[in-house]
Each structure stands twice: as structure tokens, then as C-alpha cells.
Write an enzyme that holds these catalytic residues in place. Structure first.
Site, short mmCIF file in Angstrom:
data_model
loop_
_atom_site.label_atom_id
_atom_site.label_comp_id
_atom_site.label_asym_id
_atom_site.label_seq_id
_atom_site.Cartn_x
_atom_site.Cartn_y
_atom_site.Cartn_z
N ARG A 11 0.80 -1.23 0.00
CA ARG A 11 0.00 0.00 0.00
C ARG A 11 0.84 1.28 0.00
O ARG A 11 0.34 2.35 0.34
CB ARG A 11 -0.99 0.01 1.17
CG ARG A 11 -2.01 -1.12 1.11
CD ARG A 11 -3.08 -0.93 2.17
NE ARG A 11 -4.09 -1.98 2.08
CZ ARG A 11 -4.07 -3.10 2.78
NH1 ARG A 11 -3.08 -3.32 3.64
NH2 ARG A 11 -5.03 -3.99 2.65
N LYS A 22 3.52 11.28 -11.02
CA LYS A 22 2.63 10.52 -11.89
C LYS A 22 3.33 9.23 -12.29
O LYS A 22 4.41 9.25 -12.88
CB LYS A 22 2.27 11.34 -13.14
CG LYS A 22 1.27 12.44 -12.86
CD LYS A 22 1.04 13.33 -14.06
CE LYS A 22 0.28 12.65 -15.16
NZ LYS A 22 -0.10 13.61 -16.24
N GLU A 50 10.30 17.85 -24.50
CA GLU A 50 9.68 18.25 -23.24
C GLU A 50 10.24 19.58 -22.74
O GLU A 50 9.54 20.36 -22.10
CB GLU A 50 9.88 17.16 -22.19
CG GLU A 50 9.18 15.83 -22.50
CD GLU A 50 7.68 15.88 -22.27
OE1 GLU A 50 7.14 16.95 -21.91
OE2 GLU A 50 7.03 14.83 -22.46
N LYS A 105 7.87 22.89 -13.66
CA LYS A 105 7.01 21.75 -13.34
C LYS A 105 6.73 21.70 -11.84
O LYS A 105 5.60 21.39 -11.42
CB LYS A 105 7.63 20.43 -13.81
CG LYS A 105 6.70 19.24 -13.52
CD LYS A 105 6.91 18.06 -14.40
CE LYS A 105 5.80 17.04 -14.20
NZ LYS A 105 6.02 15.80 -15.00
N GLU A 146 -3.79 16.98 -11.10
CA GLU A 146 -4.22 17.34 -12.45
C GLU A 146 -5.70 17.66 -12.53
O GLU A 146 -6.41 17.21 -13.45
CB GLU A 146 -3.84 16.23 -13.44
CG GLU A 146 -3.71 16.70 -14.87
CD GLU A 146 -3.13 15.65 -15.79
OE1 GLU A 146 -3.88 15.09 -16.59
OE2 GLU A 146 -1.91 15.39 -15.70
N ARG A 197 -2.37 21.60 -14.06
CA ARG A 197 -1.35 20.61 -14.40
C ARG A 197 -1.62 19.95 -15.75
O ARG A 197 -0.69 19.47 -16.41
CB ARG A 197 -1.25 19.56 -13.30
CG ARG A 197 -0.11 18.58 -13.55
CD ARG A 197 0.17 17.68 -12.37
NE ARG A 197 1.24 16.76 -12.67
CZ ARG A 197 1.76 15.89 -11.81
NH1 ARG A 197 1.32 15.85 -10.57
NH2 ARG A 197 2.73 15.09 -12.17
N ASN A 221 0.36 18.51 -20.62
CA ASN A 221 0.11 17.52 -21.66
C ASN A 221 0.10 18.13 -23.06
O ASN A 221 -0.37 17.49 -24.01
CB ASN A 221 -1.22 16.81 -21.40
CG ASN A 221 -1.16 15.92 -20.18
OD1 ASN A 221 -0.34 15.02 -20.10
ND2 ASN A 221 -2.03 16.18 -19.22
N HIS A 237 0.67 15.96 -26.06
CA HIS A 237 0.64 14.56 -25.65
C HIS A 237 -0.55 13.78 -26.20
O HIS A 237 -0.45 12.58 -26.46
CB HIS A 237 0.67 14.46 -24.12
CG HIS A 237 2.01 14.76 -23.52
ND1 HIS A 237 2.65 15.97 -23.70
CD2 HIS A 237 2.84 14.02 -22.75
CE1 HIS A 237 3.81 15.95 -23.06
NE2 HIS A 237 3.94 14.78 -22.47
N HIS A 265 0.43 10.59 -27.95
CA HIS A 265 0.06 9.29 -27.40
C HIS A 265 -0.71 8.46 -28.41
O HIS A 265 -0.59 7.22 -28.44
CB HIS A 265 -0.79 9.47 -26.13
CG HIS A 265 -0.02 9.90 -24.93
ND1 HIS A 265 -0.62 10.26 -23.75
CD2 HIS A 265 1.31 10.03 -24.72
CE1 HIS A 265 0.30 10.59 -22.87
NE2 HIS A 265 1.48 10.46 -23.44
N HIS A 286 8.71 8.55 -27.19
CA HIS A 286 7.70 9.40 -26.57
C HIS A 286 7.93 10.88 -26.89
O HIS A 286 7.01 11.60 -27.28
CB HIS A 286 7.69 9.19 -25.05
CG HIS A 286 6.79 10.14 -24.31
ND1 HIS A 286 5.42 10.13 -24.44
CD2 HIS A 286 7.08 11.17 -23.47
CE1 HIS A 286 4.90 11.08 -23.70
NE2 HIS A 286 5.88 11.73 -23.10
#
Length: 361
Positions: A117, A139, A181, A223, A233, A237, A241, A244, A248, A261
Site C-alpha cells: 500500500r 505521476k 519536453e 514543473k 491534475e 497541471r 500535456n 501529448h 500518445h 515518446h
């Protein structure tokens, strides 16, 4: 050494940037744990694993090496990590260490988020893309055949140690992918940084230490500020993206074995900028400026020839930013600013896709 702090109250953590950090006493200071697993990949292990292990001699250390590449970012690989931790009887006081690029960092963070956990983990990013983006912000995720990063959790690291010397071992293509990025931060809301990148692109490509340190520190600070304001997000935030959703879609269509990527993000930023011009939200001069900067970094500006408008729409419909059935995109408005919006003309998006999938109009 430069330092940026991600301010999250009692979960705040440092991002430390400098040369030689992987072979310094700082490693043992941020990892006082008696049980440590290092997760790395087949490219990075021969380069840096031995020196990192030597700095963690105070602990019982396990090592898990994954095959390099995006195709390893899957649940079955995580199960092997968890099985090794359980077989070694590692407790919830253990720590995981991500030694590598974005794939290693995302997987290690997710493994740490779930094991008993939640256990501690530390990021040791060795690629430019990981240093300026994926190692910061908590993330974590793995891919699913139907979408990238669809299975994951928010789990912040204890620290991020960025050894800029590792960038010297990157192949040029990987370094360029990381520059996508870096450029993204300028396109999001920092016109001065965008200008600085244009002036210093050759120094960055030549791996000039001062230029690299400044670019990495600036991106990490941007960031960190965004993550501190919107950790999960819910709003601001999502701007991170930019490019992206389109990128993606390309990665998913190519089953993560085509464009890197960062290359997908570069193409995605160009497509998002084109769409913004079509909507009248930005101007052709800003668009061409972005295209030129991306090309100067050695990145692609058009999608692979295999992509069709239907491919894009299928994968974009599965994007995490889809809300109540509405596709939301991050679009520049104008350069140096960006918004997250579902308020765009579908016909403009279709025209954009047709342009990039079938060549210039």
C-alpha cells in the site's frame, strides 16, 4: 549543484541537479533504508548500476533489470518486481530506486505506490526527458493496449537526484526526444525561455554543462510550481500535456515500438499549434517559429505515414483528458500561453488531421 523544491507540505521533496550525483555520498543520505531495490533497464545497468550499488553498501540491495524500451511498461513486468520484493521479504520500510529513463521511473513509482500500500522511492533519472518531466510530480503508470499510462497512481518520490553527466551517454536521438519536453515548457507560458532555447540550441546539443544545467533547472522549476498548485491534475497541471494527446495516439497506434515518446510529443505540439491557428487562436508566425525550434532540436514535425485521421480519433477518444465524452485538448493560444479546452470546432480538428495524414493542402 542546483536545487528545486516541490512544495507539497509534509510530502515536499528536493530535486537536486549537478554533475557526479550518482557517485556521491548524497545517495546514501536520501536512501538511509536498510532494504532497497534498484530498478533499471538493460541499457542503463551496464553504465551506472555498479557505482550506485557501491554507494548503497549500507543496505540489503535487490536489482531488477527490465528490457529497455516502452514495450516493457506493462503490468506483467510489475508483477515480477512485486514477486521479487515478496520473495525477499522486504517490509513496508523498504525503498525502491528508479535508475533510468521515463519508463523505469514510471514503473518503479507505480510499483512503490502499490507494494504493501505504498513504500518510499527515489528517482535517479538518466535521460533528458525523465530529468525535466517524468521524474518530477509523482505521476506513475504502465501502459495498456488501449492507451498509454492508463493504469497508474499518483505517488510522490522522496527525492529526485539529477546527474547531468549521464546525458553524455545518451544517443543523439534520445537526447533530442528529451528536448521536446524542454521546448514544451517554453511553449506553455514562458516566452523568454522559448527565446533562450532558440539562442542556445547548439550549446545544448553540444552538451555544454552550463546550458544543460540551466535548461534542466528551469524546466524542473516550472514543473515543480505547477505540481505544487495542482498535484492531481484537476486543472492547471493538465497544461503539461501539450502535444501529448496527439503524440500518445501515435505511440498507441505503433504499439510503442515506433516513435519515441518525445518524438511523438514533438509532432503533437506541431499538430496542436496548427489546430490553434485554424481556430484563430494563434498566428502562423508563432506556429512556424515553434516548428523551426522543434526541427532545430532534431525532432520530427509530421506523424508517421501509417497514421490516418481515424487512427488519431480512435486513440484520442481513449485519452485521460476525455471528460463526459468530450475530447479536451491542450492548445497554444497564442505562443507562450496555452489552455485546456473542449470548445473547438470538430471540423477544424478534422481538417488538421487530414492535413497531417495526407500531406500539405
Amino acid at each position: 549543484m542546483q536545487k528545486v523544491v516541490v512544495e507539497l507540505d509534509d510530502r515536499s521533496y528536493p530535486i537536486e541537479i549537478g554533475g557526479g550525483l550518482l557517485d556521491s555520498e548524497r545517495l546514501a543520505q536520501v536512501l538511509p533504508h536498510s532494504e532497497i531495490m534498484i530498478v533499471t533497464d538493460s541499457n542503463v545497468a551496464p553504465l551506472y548500476l555498479q557505482q550506485v550499488q557501491a554507494r548503497l553498501a549500507h543496505a540489503r540491495v535487490l536489482v531488477h533489470v527490465i528490457p529497455a524500451g516502452e514495450s516493457s511498461k506493462r503490468l506483467s513486468e510489475l508483477e515480477m518486481i512485486w514477486s521479487e520484493l515478496l520473495q525477499a521479504r522486504f517490509s513496508r520500510r523498504c525503498a525502491l530506486v528508479a535508475l533510468g529513463g521515463g519508463v523505469v521511473g514510471d514503473m518503479t513509482g507505480f510499483a512503490a505506490a502499490c507494494y504493501q500500500r505504498g513504500v518510499d522511492f527515489v528517482q535517479l533519472p538518466t535521460t533528458l526527458l525523465a530529468q525535466v518531466d517524468s521524474s518530477v510530480g509523482g505521476k506513475t503508470a504502465v501502459n495498456h493496449p488501449q492507451g498509454k499510462n492508463m493504469i497508474g497512481a499518483f505517488h510522490q518520490p522522496q527525492a529526485v537526484l539529477i546527474d547531468t553527466d549521464t546525458l553524455r551517454s545518451l544517443p543523439p536521438r534520445e537526447f533530442a526526444a528529451g528536448m521536446a519536453e524542454v521546448i514544451k515548457y517554453g511553449a506553455l507560458g514562458d516566452l523568454d525561455f522559448l527565446n533562450w532555447l532558440g539562442d542556445h540550441m547548439q550549446a545544448l546539443k553540444a552538451l555544454q554543462p552550463e546550458a544543460l544545467a540551466q535548461a534542466v533547472q528551469h524546466a524542473c522549476q516550472m514543473k515543480a510550481d505547477i505540481v505544487a498548485a495542482d498535484e492531481r491534475e484537476a486543472g492547471q497541471r493538465a497544461l503539461l500535456n501539450l502535444g501529448h494527446t496527439f503524440g500518445h495516439a501515435i505511440e498507441a497506434q505503433e504499439q510503442y515500438v515506433g516513435l519515441l515518446h518525445g518524438e511523438g510529443v514533438a509532432v503533437g505540439m506541431v499538430m496542436a499549434s496548427d489546430l490553434s491557428v485554424r481556430l484563430g487562436w494563434s498566428d502562423a508566425q508563432s506556429h512556424e517559429r515553434l516548428v523551426h525550434l522543434i526541427e532545430s532540436a532534431g525532432l520530427p514535425v509530421v506523424p508517421p505515414a501509417c497514421m490516418t485521421p481515424d487512427n488519431f480519433m480512435h486513440h484520442m477518444g481513449l485519452d485521460k483528458k476525455v471528460d463526459a465524452g468530450q475530447l479536451r485538448l491542450v492548445l497554444p493560444k497564442p505562443m507562450g500561453q496555452a489552455i485546456v479546452t473542449a470548445d473547438f470546432e470538430p471540423a477544424a480538428l478534422q481538417a488538421c488531421l487530414m492535413h497531417f495524414c495526407q500531406g500539405a493542402e
